[in-house]
Design an enzyme around this catalytic site. Structure first.
Site, mmCIF file in Angstrom:
data_model
loop_
_atom_site.group_PDB
_atom_site.id
_atom_site.type_symbol
_atom_site.label_atom_id
_atom_site.label_comp_id
_atom_site.label_asym_id
_atom_site.label_seq_id
_atom_site.Cartn_x
_atom_site.Cartn_y
_atom_site.Cartn_z
ATOM 1 N N HIS A 100 58.335 75.774 73.036
ATOM 2 C CA HIS A 100 57.245 75.100 72.329
ATOM 3 C C HIS A 100 57.844 74.287 71.180
ATOM 4 C CE1 HIS A 100 53.212 74.322 70.992
ATOM 5 N NE2 HIS A 100 53.647 74.533 69.760
ATOM 6 N N GLU A 113 49.432 86.518 78.113
ATOM 7 C CA GLU A 113 48.121 85.920 78.392
ATOM 8 C C GLU A 113 47.607 85.060 77.232
ATOM 9 O OE1 GLU A 113 48.845 89.019 77.909
ATOM 10 O OE2 GLU A 113 47.513 89.748 76.334
HETATM 11 C C1 GRF Z 1 59.052 69.267 75.346
HETATM 12 O O1 GRF Z 1 58.807 68.709 74.086
HETATM 13 C C2 GRF Z 1 58.624 70.694 75.353
HETATM 14 O O2 GRF Z 1 58.818 71.341 74.120
HETATM 15 C C3 GRF Z 1 57.167 70.565 75.631
HETATM 16 O O3 GRF Z 1 57.076 69.502 76.554
HETATM 17 C C4 GRF Z 1 58.182 68.655 76.415
HETATM 18 C C5 GRF Z 1 58.872 68.594 77.755
HETATM 19 O O4 GRF Z 1 59.792 67.588 77.865
HETATM 20 N N1 GRF Z 1 56.600 71.821 76.005
HETATM 21 P P1 GRF Z 1 60.756 67.521 79.111
HETATM 22 O O5 GRF Z 1 59.913 67.401 80.385
HETATM 23 O O6 GRF Z 1 61.610 68.761 79.127
HETATM 24 O O7 GRF Z 1 61.571 66.278 78.882
#
Ligand code: GRF
Length: 202
Positions: A114, A152
């Protein structure tokens, strides 16, 4: 310790830069306890599929639409994971929220990245650029990324790794997103994948 490495599936919905960071780490020998075995794209035609192809990793596209609904979509993913003996599921920019049935089925075996320092700017509705827009709107001076187990509660599972990144004057959401990826996500995610594979092998 089981002899075999932990088979890893990476679930993606987009460009797959985090998938690439994991592929690069594996190729550099930095994920000795895991084996990249499968990529599942929840959307058709995303660039992450091309990255999997170039790396020689089996890749499937599974969409809710083609499956005829969320429950069937999750059932299909579970079937594909189980038939290959996948031991760790890595959500790398995977945009579907998984049900409690799914997360319960693979307890302790699903991790997510995240792009903020949880518990800031996380939970339902905080994804992609929205996270960075919220951080800029609040005026924080530090943000970052978090790798956590998935349960969850959206972004609510146990934290595995975090790394802070500075916010600069004049940042746009796009500039901040890129800095968080370069200085945090692409570093801590592959490391966390290895950490969890090692834990699972014990
Ligand atoms: C990243 O910023 C990740 O933290 C978020 O979505 C983005 C995905 O980018 N959950 P990628 O597809 O890995 O380039």
């Amino acid at each position: 310790m089981p002899d075999s490495k932990i088979k890893i599936a990476v679930l993606v919905s987009g460009g797959g830069t985090n998938l690439q960071a994991i592929i690069d780490a594996a190729n550099a020998g930095n994920i000795p306890d895991g084996e990249l075995s499968l990529v599942i794209a929840g959307r058709e035609g995303v660039y992450a599929l091309e990255r999997a192809r170039l790396a020689g990793i089996e890749a499937l596209t599974i969409t809710k639409k083609a499956c005829g609904g969320s429950a069937q979509f999750e059932e299909r993913i579970i079937r594909e994971l189980e038939s290959r003996g996948i031991g760790l599921i890595v959500l790398a920019g995977f945009l579907s929220i998984l049900s409690a049935d799914f997360t319960g089925h693979f307890e302790g075996r699903i991790i997510n990245i995240h792009p903020s320092l949880i518990p800031s700017f996380c939970g339902e509705g905080f994804y992609g650029l929205k996270v960075h827009e919220a951080a800029l709107a609040r005026g924080v001076k530090l943000t970052g990324a978090t790798v956590h187990y998935v349960n969850e509660i959206p972004d609510g599972g146990e934290i595995i790794a975090q790394r802070a990144v500075e916010v600069h004057d004049g940042d746009t959401p796009e500039i901040l997103q890129r800095r968080v990826m370069e200085q945090a996500e692409w570093i801590i995610f592959p490391e966390a994948v290895e950490t969890v594979c090692r834990r699972l092998r014990r």
